[in-house]
Design a protein around this motif. Structure first.
Motif, PDB file in Angstrom:
ATOM      1  N   PHE A   2       2.422 -38.337 -61.287  1.00  0.00           N
ATOM      2  CA  PHE A   2       1.388 -37.830 -60.385  1.00  0.00           C
ATOM      3  C   PHE A   2       0.900 -36.459 -60.841  1.00  0.00           C
ATOM      4  O   PHE A   2      -0.308 -36.177 -60.790  1.00  0.00           O
ATOM      5  N   MET A   3       1.816 -35.614 -61.299  1.00  0.00           N
ATOM      6  CA  MET A   3       1.420 -34.306 -61.811  1.00  0.00           C
ATOM      7  C   MET A   3       0.561 -34.447 -63.070  1.00  0.00           C
ATOM      8  O   MET A   3      -0.376 -33.682 -63.295  1.00  0.00           O
ATOM      9  N   ASP A  58       8.728 -45.589 -54.199  1.00  0.00           N
ATOM     10  CA  ASP A  58       9.629 -44.648 -54.866  1.00  0.00           C
ATOM     11  C   ASP A  58      10.064 -45.259 -56.200  1.00  0.00           C
ATOM     12  O   ASP A  58      10.858 -46.196 -56.227  1.00  0.00           O
ATOM     13  N   ARG A  60      -3.860 -40.527 -52.042  1.00  0.00           N
ATOM     14  CA  ARG A  60      -2.412 -40.256 -51.952  1.00  0.00           C
ATOM     15  C   ARG A  60      -2.111 -39.275 -50.825  1.00  0.00           C
ATOM     16  O   ARG A  60      -1.167 -39.476 -50.051  1.00  0.00           O
ATOM     17  N   GLN A  61      -2.935 -38.214 -50.705  1.00  0.00           N
ATOM     18  CA  GLN A  61      -2.718 -37.230 -49.654  1.00  0.00           C
ATOM     19  C   GLN A  61      -2.886 -37.841 -48.274  1.00  0.00           C
ATOM     20  O   GLN A  61      -2.116 -37.544 -47.354  1.00  0.00           O
ATOM     21  N   ARG A  89       7.826 -40.857 -60.714  1.00  0.00           N
ATOM     22  CA  ARG A  89       6.652 -40.813 -59.852  1.00  0.00           C
ATOM     23  C   ARG A  89       6.043 -39.417 -59.801  1.00  0.00           C
ATOM     24  O   ARG A  89       4.828 -39.250 -59.959  1.00  0.00           O
ATOM     25  N   LYS A  90       6.865 -38.413 -59.569  1.00  0.00           N
ATOM     26  CA  LYS A  90       6.351 -37.049 -59.446  1.00  0.00           C
ATOM     27  C   LYS A  90       5.731 -36.569 -60.753  1.00  0.00           C
ATOM     28  O   LYS A  90       4.663 -35.946 -60.759  1.00  0.00           O
ATOM     29  N   PHE A  91       6.408 -36.864 -61.871  1.00  0.00           N
ATOM     30  CA  PHE A  91       5.879 -36.438 -63.172  1.00  0.00           C
ATOM     31  C   PHE A  91       4.544 -37.119 -63.457  1.00  0.00           C
ATOM     32  O   PHE A  91       3.595 -36.474 -63.916  1.00  0.00           O
ATOM     33  N   PHE A  97       1.568 -44.111 -55.214  1.00  0.00           N
ATOM     34  CA  PHE A  97       2.181 -42.783 -55.276  1.00  0.00           C
ATOM     35  C   PHE A  97       2.695 -42.333 -53.911  1.00  0.00           C
ATOM     36  O   PHE A  97       3.652 -41.562 -53.822  1.00  0.00           O
ATOM     37  N   LYS A 130      10.845 -44.422 -60.614  1.00  0.00           N
ATOM     38  CA  LYS A 130      11.265 -43.399 -61.567  1.00  0.00           C
ATOM     39  C   LYS A 130      10.052 -42.758 -62.234  1.00  0.00           C
ATOM     40  O   LYS A 130       9.163 -43.444 -62.715  1.00  0.00           O
ATOM     41  N   SER A 154      -0.030 -40.552 -47.563  1.00  0.00           N
ATOM     42  CA  SER A 154       1.305 -39.961 -47.389  1.00  0.00           C
ATOM     43  C   SER A 154       1.589 -39.660 -45.921  1.00  0.00           C
ATOM     44  O   SER A 154       2.759 -39.585 -45.512  1.00  0.00           O
TER      45      SER A 154
END
Length: 276
Positions: free
Chosen positions: A110-111, A102, A159-160, A106-108, A98, A104, A163
Protein backbone atom coordinates in the motif's frame (compact mmCIF):
# COMPACT_ATOMS: atom_id res chain seq x y z
CA UNK A 1 -28.23 40.84 24.39
CA UNK A 2 -29.18 37.52 22.83
CA UNK A 3 -31.51 39.31 20.39
CA UNK A 4 -28.68 41.64 19.35
CA UNK A 5 -26.34 38.71 18.76
CA UNK A 6 -29.01 36.95 16.70
CA UNK A 7 -29.52 40.08 14.57
CA UNK A 8 -25.76 40.35 13.98
CA UNK A 9 -25.65 36.66 13.06
CA UNK A 10 -28.51 37.07 10.57
CA UNK A 11 -26.88 40.15 9.02
CA UNK A 12 -23.57 38.26 8.73
CA UNK A 13 -25.28 35.34 7.00
CA UNK A 14 -27.02 37.72 4.59
CA UNK A 15 -23.75 39.51 3.78
CA UNK A 16 -21.95 36.20 3.26
CA UNK A 17 -24.77 35.04 1.02
CA UNK A 18 -24.61 38.24 -1.05
CA UNK A 19 -20.81 38.02 -1.40
CA UNK A 20 -20.95 34.34 -2.41
CA UNK A 21 -23.72 35.07 -4.92
CA UNK A 22 -21.68 37.83 -6.53
CA UNK A 23 -18.55 35.68 -6.65
CA UNK A 24 -20.54 32.74 -8.02
CA UNK A 25 -22.00 34.92 -10.76
CA UNK A 26 -18.53 36.21 -11.67
CA UNK A 27 -17.30 32.61 -11.91
CA UNK A 28 -20.23 31.56 -14.11
CA UNK A 29 -20.14 34.65 -16.35
CA UNK A 30 -17.33 33.51 -18.72
CA UNK A 31 -19.01 30.10 -19.22
CA UNK A 32 -22.37 31.77 -19.83
CA UNK A 33 -20.80 34.12 -22.38
CA UNK A 34 -19.10 31.17 -24.10
CA UNK A 35 -22.37 29.23 -24.29
CA UNK A 36 -24.37 32.20 -25.63
CA UNK A 37 -21.61 33.03 -28.11
CA UNK A 38 -21.87 29.54 -29.54
CA UNK A 39 -25.25 30.63 -30.97
CA UNK A 40 -23.75 33.70 -32.65
CA UNK A 41 -22.00 34.02 -35.97
CA UNK A 42 -18.27 34.80 -35.95
CA UNK A 43 -19.01 38.25 -37.35
CA UNK A 44 -21.41 39.04 -34.52
CA UNK A 45 -18.91 37.86 -31.91
CA UNK A 46 -16.23 40.11 -33.40
CA UNK A 47 -18.34 43.24 -33.99
CA UNK A 48 -21.29 43.16 -31.60
CA UNK A 49 -21.03 44.37 -28.03
CA UNK A 50 -24.24 42.58 -27.01
CA UNK A 51 -24.06 39.82 -24.41
CA UNK A 52 -27.12 38.06 -25.86
CA UNK A 53 -27.17 36.83 -29.46
CA UNK A 54 -28.99 39.20 -31.82
CA UNK A 55 -29.65 36.45 -34.36
CA UNK A 56 -29.73 32.97 -32.83
CA UNK A 57 -28.23 30.18 -34.96
CA UNK A 58 -27.31 26.53 -34.43
CA UNK A 59 -25.10 26.42 -37.53
CA UNK A 60 -21.98 26.30 -35.36
CA UNK A 61 -23.09 23.02 -33.78
CA UNK A 62 -24.10 21.63 -37.17
CA UNK A 63 -20.70 22.51 -38.61
CA UNK A 64 -18.95 20.69 -35.75
CA UNK A 65 -20.30 17.39 -37.04
CA UNK A 66 -20.69 18.08 -40.77
CA UNK A 67 -17.46 19.92 -41.60
CA UNK A 68 -15.37 18.56 -38.74
CA UNK A 69 -14.87 15.10 -37.31
CA UNK A 70 -16.54 15.70 -33.95
CA UNK A 71 -18.68 12.58 -34.32
CA UNK A 72 -15.48 10.49 -34.31
CA UNK A 73 -14.04 12.45 -31.39
CA UNK A 74 -17.26 12.03 -29.39
CA UNK A 75 -17.33 8.28 -30.04
CA UNK A 76 -13.69 7.87 -28.98
CA UNK A 77 -14.20 10.00 -25.87
CA UNK A 78 -17.30 8.03 -24.85
CA UNK A 79 -15.45 4.74 -25.28
CA UNK A 80 -12.50 5.98 -23.21
CA UNK A 81 -14.81 7.39 -20.52
CA UNK A 82 -16.85 4.16 -20.34
CA UNK A 83 -13.64 2.12 -20.05
CA UNK A 84 -12.48 4.44 -17.26
CA UNK A 85 -15.48 3.30 -15.19
CA UNK A 86 -14.18 -0.27 -15.48
CA UNK A 87 -11.03 1.12 -13.88
CA UNK A 88 -13.22 2.70 -11.20
CA UNK A 89 -14.39 -0.75 -10.09
CA UNK A 90 -10.82 -2.08 -10.26
CA UNK A 91 -9.77 0.74 -7.92
CA UNK A 92 -12.68 -0.14 -5.63
CA UNK A 93 -11.64 -3.80 -5.57
CA UNK A 94 -8.05 -2.88 -4.74
CA UNK A 95 -9.19 -0.48 -2.01
CA UNK A 96 -11.44 -3.18 -0.56
CA UNK A 97 -8.55 -5.65 -0.58
CA UNK A 98 -6.25 -3.26 1.26
CA UNK A 99 -9.00 -2.33 3.75
CA UNK A 100 -10.49 -5.70 4.66
CA UNK A 101 -7.98 -8.43 3.80
CA UNK A 102 -4.95 -9.24 5.91
CA UNK A 103 -2.17 -10.60 3.73
CA UNK A 104 1.61 -10.61 3.85
CA UNK A 105 3.18 -7.37 2.67
CA UNK A 106 -0.09 -5.44 2.70
CA UNK A 107 1.31 -2.32 4.36
CA UNK A 108 4.45 -2.29 2.20
CA UNK A 109 2.44 -2.75 -0.99
CA UNK A 110 0.00 0.00 0.00
CA UNK A 111 2.87 2.37 0.76
CA UNK A 112 4.38 1.53 -2.63
CA UNK A 113 1.06 2.40 -4.27
CA UNK A 114 0.96 5.72 -2.40
CA UNK A 115 4.56 6.44 -3.39
CA UNK A 116 3.55 6.43 -7.05
CA UNK A 117 1.36 9.48 -6.34
CA UNK A 118 4.55 11.51 -5.88
CA UNK A 119 5.77 10.67 -9.39
CA UNK A 120 4.46 13.10 -12.05
CA UNK A 121 2.62 11.37 -14.86
CA UNK A 122 4.85 13.05 -17.42
CA UNK A 123 7.86 11.14 -16.02
CA UNK A 124 6.33 7.74 -16.78
CA UNK A 125 4.91 8.60 -20.20
CA UNK A 126 8.03 7.63 -22.16
CA UNK A 127 8.49 4.22 -20.43
CA UNK A 128 4.77 3.47 -20.79
CA UNK A 129 4.88 4.49 -24.44
CA UNK A 130 7.85 2.19 -25.10
CA UNK A 131 6.10 -0.71 -23.37
CA UNK A 132 2.92 -0.19 -25.38
CA UNK A 133 4.98 0.16 -28.54
CA UNK A 134 6.53 -3.25 -27.91
CA UNK A 135 3.02 -4.64 -27.40
CA UNK A 136 1.96 -2.97 -30.68
CA UNK A 137 -0.73 -0.96 -28.89
CA UNK A 138 0.35 2.51 -29.98
CA UNK A 139 -2.14 4.34 -32.17
CA UNK A 140 -5.00 2.26 -30.76
CA UNK A 141 -7.87 3.02 -28.38
CA UNK A 142 -6.69 0.20 -26.13
CA UNK A 143 -3.32 1.89 -25.82
CA UNK A 144 -5.06 5.09 -24.73
CA UNK A 145 -7.27 3.30 -22.21
CA UNK A 146 -4.93 0.84 -20.45
CA UNK A 147 -2.50 3.21 -18.62
CA UNK A 148 -5.36 5.11 -16.99
CA UNK A 149 -7.46 2.18 -15.78
CA UNK A 150 -6.00 2.05 -12.26
CA UNK A 151 -4.68 4.96 -10.22
CA UNK A 152 -3.11 5.32 -6.79
CA UNK A 153 -5.42 8.15 -5.73
CA UNK A 154 -8.54 6.10 -6.48
CA UNK A 155 -7.20 3.11 -4.55
CA UNK A 156 -6.29 5.38 -1.62
CA UNK A 157 -9.74 7.02 -1.61
CA UNK A 158 -11.59 3.69 -1.58
CA UNK A 159 -9.26 2.16 1.00
CA UNK A 160 -9.74 5.09 3.39
CA UNK A 161 -13.52 4.93 3.09
CA UNK A 162 -13.84 1.14 3.28
CA UNK A 163 -11.53 0.95 6.30
CA UNK A 164 -14.30 2.65 8.28
CA UNK A 165 -16.90 0.04 7.35
CA UNK A 166 -17.23 -2.19 10.46
CA UNK A 167 -15.53 -5.57 10.07
CA UNK A 168 -18.50 -7.13 11.89
CA UNK A 169 -20.73 -6.46 8.87
CA UNK A 170 -18.37 -8.30 6.53
CA UNK A 171 -17.85 -11.16 8.99
CA UNK A 172 -21.59 -11.55 9.53
CA UNK A 173 -22.10 -11.82 5.76
CA UNK A 174 -19.38 -14.46 5.54
CA UNK A 175 -20.93 -16.46 8.37
CA UNK A 176 -24.24 -16.37 6.49
CA UNK A 177 -22.49 -18.04 3.57
CA UNK A 178 -22.05 -15.02 1.30
CA UNK A 179 -19.12 -15.18 -1.11
CA UNK A 180 -16.55 -12.43 -1.48
CA UNK A 181 -17.99 -11.25 -4.81
CA UNK A 182 -21.49 -11.09 -3.32
CA UNK A 183 -20.20 -9.15 -0.30
CA UNK A 184 -18.35 -6.68 -2.51
CA UNK A 185 -21.16 -5.96 -4.98
CA UNK A 186 -24.19 -6.23 -2.68
CA UNK A 187 -22.78 -4.96 0.61
CA UNK A 188 -19.62 -2.90 0.21
CA UNK A 189 -20.50 -0.95 -2.94
CA UNK A 190 -23.99 0.16 -1.74
CA UNK A 191 -22.41 1.46 1.47
CA UNK A 192 -19.73 3.22 -0.57
CA UNK A 193 -22.11 5.34 -2.67
CA UNK A 194 -20.63 8.69 -1.48
CA UNK A 195 -17.05 7.79 -2.41
CA UNK A 196 -18.27 6.15 -5.62
CA UNK A 197 -19.92 9.44 -6.58
CA UNK A 198 -16.74 11.40 -5.85
CA UNK A 199 -14.50 9.00 -7.73
CA UNK A 200 -17.12 8.62 -10.47
CA UNK A 201 -17.19 12.30 -11.36
CA UNK A 202 -13.38 12.51 -11.18
CA UNK A 203 -13.22 9.49 -13.50
CA UNK A 204 -15.72 11.07 -15.89
CA UNK A 205 -13.85 14.38 -15.95
CA UNK A 206 -10.53 12.60 -16.50
CA UNK A 207 -11.90 10.52 -19.37
CA UNK A 208 -13.88 13.36 -20.94
CA UNK A 209 -10.96 15.81 -20.80
CA UNK A 210 -8.23 13.33 -21.83
CA UNK A 211 -5.74 15.29 -23.91
CA UNK A 212 -2.00 14.78 -23.44
CA UNK A 213 -1.83 10.98 -23.48
CA UNK A 214 -4.19 10.52 -26.48
CA UNK A 215 -2.16 13.20 -28.31
CA UNK A 216 1.06 11.26 -27.65
CA UNK A 217 -0.12 7.71 -28.24
CA UNK A 218 -2.34 8.37 -31.30
CA UNK A 219 -1.00 9.66 -34.59
CA UNK A 220 -4.19 9.00 -36.54
CA UNK A 221 -7.09 11.45 -36.38
CA UNK A 222 -9.61 8.60 -36.07
CA UNK A 223 -8.33 7.95 -32.51
CA UNK A 224 -8.40 11.56 -31.30
CA UNK A 225 -10.51 12.58 -28.32
CA UNK A 226 -12.66 15.69 -27.92
CA UNK A 227 -9.88 17.68 -26.25
CA UNK A 228 -7.40 16.86 -29.01
CA UNK A 229 -10.06 17.54 -31.63
CA UNK A 230 -10.89 20.90 -30.05
CA UNK A 231 -7.22 21.89 -30.14
CA UNK A 232 -7.09 20.79 -33.79
CA UNK A 233 -10.26 22.80 -34.45
CA UNK A 234 -8.69 25.93 -33.00
CA UNK A 235 -5.67 25.46 -35.23
CA UNK A 236 -7.72 24.93 -38.39
CA UNK A 237 -10.37 27.61 -37.74
CA UNK A 238 -8.49 30.34 -35.91
CA UNK A 239 -10.95 33.06 -36.99
CA UNK A 240 -14.17 31.06 -36.67
CA UNK A 241 -14.95 32.03 -33.08
CA UNK A 242 -18.51 30.73 -33.18
CA UNK A 243 -17.30 27.23 -34.10
CA UNK A 244 -14.70 27.32 -31.33
CA UNK A 245 -17.30 28.44 -28.79
CA UNK A 246 -19.62 25.62 -29.87
CA UNK A 247 -16.84 23.06 -29.48
CA UNK A 248 -15.86 24.40 -26.05
CA UNK A 249 -19.49 24.46 -24.90
CA UNK A 250 -19.98 20.90 -26.12
CA UNK A 251 -17.11 19.82 -23.85
CA UNK A 252 -18.05 21.81 -20.75
CA UNK A 253 -21.84 21.31 -20.56
CA UNK A 254 -21.83 17.50 -19.92
CA UNK A 255 -19.48 17.97 -16.96
CA UNK A 256 -21.75 20.65 -15.47
CA UNK A 257 -24.82 18.42 -15.94
CA UNK A 258 -23.08 15.46 -14.27
CA UNK A 259 -22.08 17.63 -11.32
CA UNK A 260 -25.60 19.04 -10.89
CA UNK A 261 -27.10 15.53 -10.90
CA UNK A 262 -24.62 14.01 -8.44
CA UNK A 263 -23.68 17.06 -6.35
CA UNK A 264 -25.48 15.69 -3.26
CA UNK A 265 -23.37 12.53 -3.21
CA UNK A 266 -20.21 14.37 -4.22
CA UNK A 267 -20.42 16.89 -1.38
CA UNK A 268 -21.37 14.12 1.04
CA UNK A 269 -18.37 12.06 -0.05
CA UNK A 270 -15.93 14.94 0.34
CA UNK A 271 -17.38 15.79 3.78
CA UNK A 272 -16.89 12.19 4.90
CA UNK A 273 -13.27 12.22 3.70
CA UNK A 274 -12.62 15.54 5.49
CA UNK A 275 -14.14 14.23 8.72
CA UNK A 276 -11.71 11.32 8.65
Amino acid sequence: MDTGMQDISKISKVLIGVVLTILGFLMILPFLWMFLSSFKTSTEISLSQSFWPQHWTIDNYKNLFTNGSFDIYVKNTLIITAASFIGLFLNAMAGYGFAKFDFKGRKFLFMAVLATMMIPGQVTMIPVYLILNQMQLTNTLLGIILPGLVGAFGIFLFRQFMSNIPDSIVEAARLDGAGEWYIFFHLILPISKPVLAVQGILTFIGGWNAFLWPLIIANDQKYYTLSVGLQLLQGQHTSDYGLQMAGSSFMVIPIIIIFIIFQKYILQGFNIQMDK
